[in-house]
Each structure stands twice: as structure tokens, then as C-alpha cells.
Design a protein around this motif. Structure first.
Motif, PDB file in Angstrom:
ATOM      1  N   GLY A  11      27.351  29.211 -13.365  1.00 43.02           N
ATOM      2  CA  GLY A  11      27.618  30.906 -13.157  1.00 43.02           C
ATOM      3  C   GLY A  11      26.098  31.534 -12.850  1.00 43.02           C
ATOM      4  N   ILE A  12      25.071  30.753 -12.826  1.00 41.29           N
ATOM      5  CA  ILE A  12      23.688  31.232 -12.998  1.00 41.29           C
ATOM      6  C   ILE A  12      23.208  31.398 -11.360  1.00 41.29           C
ATOM      7  CG2 ILE A  12      21.243  30.931 -13.556  1.00 41.29           C
ATOM      8  CD1 ILE A  12      22.244  28.851 -15.575  1.00 41.29           C
ATOM      9  N   PRO A  13      23.179  32.917 -11.076  1.00 40.99           N
ATOM     10  CA  PRO A  13      23.026  33.201  -9.713  1.00 40.99           C
ATOM     11  C   PRO A  13      21.670  32.462  -9.067  1.00 40.99           C
ATOM     12  CG  PRO A  13      22.450  35.065 -10.882  1.00 40.99           C
ATOM     13  CD  PRO A  13      22.967  34.061 -11.878  1.00 40.99           C
ATOM     14  N   ALA A  14      21.633  32.005  -7.873  1.00 38.61           N
ATOM     15  CA  ALA A  14      20.530  31.515  -7.097  1.00 38.61           C
ATOM     16  C   ALA A  14      20.014  32.799  -6.192  1.00 38.61           C
ATOM     17  CB  ALA A  14      21.000  30.356  -6.044  1.00 38.61           C
ATOM     18  N   GLY A  15      18.629  32.698  -6.068  1.00 35.38           N
ATOM     19  CA  GLY A  15      17.951  33.761  -5.298  1.00 35.38           C
ATOM     20  C   GLY A  15      17.725  33.216  -3.876  1.00 35.38           C
ATOM     21  N   GLU A  68      24.291  22.224 -11.417  1.00 37.99           N
ATOM     22  CA  GLU A  68      24.571  22.558 -12.995  1.00 37.99           C
ATOM     23  C   GLU A  68      24.546  24.016 -12.864  1.00 37.99           C
ATOM     24  OE1 GLU A  68      23.884  18.432 -12.800  1.00 37.99           O
ATOM     25  OE2 GLU A  68      23.103  20.062 -11.961  1.00 37.99           O
ATOM     26  N   ALA A  69      23.443  24.603 -12.501  1.00 37.99           N
ATOM     27  CA  ALA A  69      23.104  26.096 -12.405  1.00 37.99           C
ATOM     28  C   ALA A  69      24.459  26.797 -11.844  1.00 37.99           C
ATOM     29  CB  ALA A  69      21.992  26.518 -11.857  1.00 37.99           C
ATOM     30  N   LEU A  70      24.971  26.064 -10.651  1.00 34.20           N
ATOM     31  CA  LEU A  70      26.051  26.850  -9.867  1.00 34.20           C
ATOM     32  C   LEU A  70      27.564  26.765 -10.960  1.00 34.20           C
ATOM     33  CD1 LEU A  70      27.095  28.014  -7.273  1.00 34.20           C
ATOM     34  CD2 LEU A  70      27.561  25.808  -6.425  1.00 34.20           C
ATOM     35  N   LEU A  71      27.593  25.731 -11.394  1.00 35.40           N
ATOM     36  CA  LEU A  71      28.814  25.431 -12.188  1.00 35.40           C
ATOM     37  C   LEU A  71      28.809  26.586 -13.569  1.00 35.40           C
ATOM     38  CD1 LEU A  71      29.405  21.721 -12.110  1.00 35.40           C
ATOM     39  CD2 LEU A  71      30.684  23.471 -10.944  1.00 35.40           C
ATOM     40  N   ARG A  84      15.741  29.314 -13.535  1.00 39.05           N
ATOM     41  CA  ARG A  84      17.148  29.213 -13.346  1.00 39.05           C
ATOM     42  C   ARG A  84      17.303  27.567 -13.794  1.00 39.05           C
ATOM     43  NH1 ARG A  84      20.464  27.221  -8.530  1.00 39.05           N
ATOM     44  NH2 ARG A  84      22.419  28.279  -8.608  1.00 39.05           N
ATOM     45  N   ARG A  85      16.488  26.742 -13.752  1.00 36.51           N
ATOM     46  CA  ARG A  85      16.665  25.210 -14.194  1.00 36.51           C
ATOM     47  C   ARG A  85      16.728  25.386 -15.574  1.00 36.51           C
ATOM     48  NH1 ARG A  85      13.416  20.382 -14.777  1.00 36.51           N
ATOM     49  NH2 ARG A  85      11.477  21.734 -14.733  1.00 36.51           N
ATOM     50  N   ARG A  86      15.804  25.814 -16.391  1.00 39.99           N
ATOM     51  CA  ARG A  86      16.044  26.076 -17.782  1.00 39.99           C
ATOM     52  C   ARG A  86      17.293  26.647 -18.092  1.00 39.99           C
ATOM     53  NH1 ARG A  86      11.602  25.410 -20.966  1.00 39.99           N
ATOM     54  NH2 ARG A  86      12.507  26.573 -22.716  1.00 39.99           N
ATOM     55  N   LEU A  87      17.778  27.594 -17.626  1.00 33.70           N
ATOM     56  CA  LEU A  87      18.932  28.131 -18.097  1.00 33.70           C
ATOM     57  C   LEU A  87      19.913  27.133 -17.615  1.00 33.70           C
ATOM     58  CD1 LEU A  87      18.570  31.748 -16.810  1.00 33.70           C
ATOM     59  CD2 LEU A  87      18.486  31.169 -19.071  1.00 33.70           C
ATOM     60  N   ALA A  88      19.993  26.319 -16.652  1.00 36.14           N
ATOM     61  CA  ALA A  88      21.048  25.483 -16.195  1.00 36.14           C
ATOM     62  C   ALA A  88      20.864  24.254 -17.566  1.00 36.14           C
ATOM     63  CB  ALA A  88      20.751  24.978 -14.971  1.00 36.14           C
ATOM     64  N   VAL A  89      19.876  23.952 -17.745  1.00 32.70           N
ATOM     65  CA  VAL A  89      19.763  22.782 -18.963  1.00 32.70           C
ATOM     66  C   VAL A  89      20.365  23.407 -20.244  1.00 32.70           C
ATOM     67  CG1 VAL A  89      18.006  21.623 -20.243  1.00 32.70           C
ATOM     68  CG2 VAL A  89      17.743  21.610 -17.634  1.00 32.70           C
TER      69      VAL A  89
END
Length: 264
Positions: free
Chosen positions: A26-30, A21-24, A127-132
């Protein structure tokens, strides 16, 4: 089953990950956890070298791991190290002054390291919170046309609770709570949903999640067979796990508990 038409399996994902969900969104992964842990160790070692009163730099690995766990816990709750520095703890002034100085690693140096080395990619819990948040916004604009079921989570972190709340509000969404006590006493419910947290109780997070939806224990419907394997044992455990302010109320049920004790 032989002779039956094929069917699509449901899409399964962990509520604690949200990587896809984060990838979709557009939230970058570290980078991976090892690189970040090593970086935090270097920052801690540098702090200890510059502040010898805090201990030998050889203690940096253990301190850095503890700091890493603290950062994860804070971010899972939607907070950061600045929130700890803002606490008013005058009665513990001397000890807290040292702690606040040590926390500059997490409050100042760590965000600077992320900005320089991770190009703005947040920590995993953030990142998980931003994805939610992104998924909730997507569902608010266009709810899924298929059933969405969240099962087995106790809503123990804000991000998970927000996700479960979004699922519960979907037109075809449902939340399945694990191990819910259908006969939770009213006074226990009031304690669990009061301003004072009762995290020692196994229903603490679930009760607060239900209350956040504007619902009460009577609104939780049974899924499948409503009877627990051993109702007397459940009633005994319900009384044994009472929160401290209402512990003495078990005396009101003493006669019934004594009668059911062998079966429990």
C-alpha cells in the motif's frame, strides 16, 4: 525434457525494484522520473534566478540532474538532504555555506513539491526502502513456506543489505554472493569490517553484510564447484587489491606469487 512432468518456474524479481512489494504494502507510487526531473529543474531555475551569485539560470538543467543523482544516493542510504546540512565542516566554512544554501532546494523545496503534487508519494529510492521494511515485517510474522534465494547482489545499498539479511534469516532462505574470494586473508577481512570504510575494495559491501549477520568469512559455504577457474590468478588479485593499511603484507607472499606468476 520430453517425457518429464511439467514444473512451475520460480518467481523472479529484481532486488533493486520492489515495485510489486510496494504496491502490495500500500505504498503509493509517484509520477514518472521525467516529470520529477523537470520539476526539480524548475525549482533549481527559480533558485538561481533568486540567487544570481550561484550562476546563470541556464545552468539549471545540469545542476538539477546532479541534485537528482544526489537525492537518489542519499535516499538509497536511508538519508535525506537535512543530513548534509547538519554536517560540521567549519574548516570549509565559506564553500560549505554556499553548498548548504543550494541544498535548500533538496531539503525544503523538494519535500514541499512532493507533498503538494505527489500527495505524499515518496521518491523511488525511499519507496523501495519502505517496501523492504514492509516485506521484512511480513516475513517476521509469517515466513514463506517455500525457498527464497537472493543471488548476485553485493548488498551495496542499505535497502538491499536489509533485504538480503531478511532472506538469509528465513527458515528456507539463502543468499548467493557473487565472486566471493574463499581465501580472503584475515587482515584484509579485519580492514573491510573495521570502522573505516574501504569502498575501493570489491568485497567491501559483501564483507560488511556478512559481518552484520554475526558471521565471518569461514561461514561462507561454496555453491557448486568451490575451485575458481584459475586459483593462481585469484591469489594474485587478492594481494593486488589489498586495502591501503595492509598493502605491504603482499611482501610476505612474494615468493609464492613469483612462482605462480606464469600460471596467473
Amino acid at each position: 525434457e520430453a517425457g518429464r512432468p511439467a514444473a512451475w518456474l520460480p518467481r523472479l524479481s529484481y532486488v533493486g525494484e520492489m515495485a510489486e512489494e510496494a504496491l502490495l504494502a500500500g505504498i503509493p507510487a509517484g509520477s514518472g522520473p521525467l516529470r520529477r526531473t523537470l520539476a526539480l529543474m524548475r525549482l533549481t531555475e527559480a533558485f538561481l534566478a533568486a540567487n544570481p551569485e550561484f550562476g546563470d539560470p541556464l545552468g539549471a538543467p545540469a545542476l538539477a540532474l546532479s541534485l537528482r543523482a544526489l537525492l537518489d544516493e542519499l535516499q538509497a542510504a536511508g538519508l535525506d538532504a537535512q543530513a548534509l546540512q547538519a554536517l560540521d565542516l567549519e574548516q570549509h566554512a565559506a564553500h560549505w555555506d554556499r553548498t548548504a544554501r543550494f541544498l535548500t532546494i533538496a531539503a525544503e523545496h523538494w519535500p514541499a513539491w512532493l507533498a503538494e503534487n505527489e500527495h505524499g508519494a515518496p521518491d523511488p529510492e525511499t519507496r523501495r526502502r519502505l517496501a523492504v521494511a514492509a516485506l521484512r515485517a511480513e516475513w517476521a510474522a509469517a515466513p514463506p513456506a517455500h525457498p527464497v534465494i537472493a543471488a548476485g547482489s553485493t548488498a551495496s545499498t542499505p535497502a538491499t543489505a536489509e533485504l538480503l539479511a531478511a532472506v538469509a534469516r528465513l527458515p528456507d532462505g539463502a543468499v548467493v554472493l557473487p565472486g566471493w574470494d574463499p581465501d580472503l586473508p584475515a587482515d584484509v577481512w579485519q580492514e573491510l569490517t573495521s570502522e573505516a570504510p574501504r569502498p575501493e575494495h570489491p568485497h567491501h559491501f559483501q564483507a560488511r553484510f556478512i559481518a552484520s549477520l554475526g558471521l565471518g568469512p569461514q561461514d561462507v559455504a561454496p555453491w557448486g564447484e568451490p575451485s575458481p577457474p584459475s586459483p593462481p590468478r585469484l591469489r594474485l588479485l587478492t594481494q593486488a587489491l589489498r586495502p591501503a593499511p595492509v598493502t605491504d603484507h603482499w611482501l610476505d607472499a612474494l615468493d609464492d606469487l613469483a612462482a605462480e606468476a606464469p600460471a596467473a
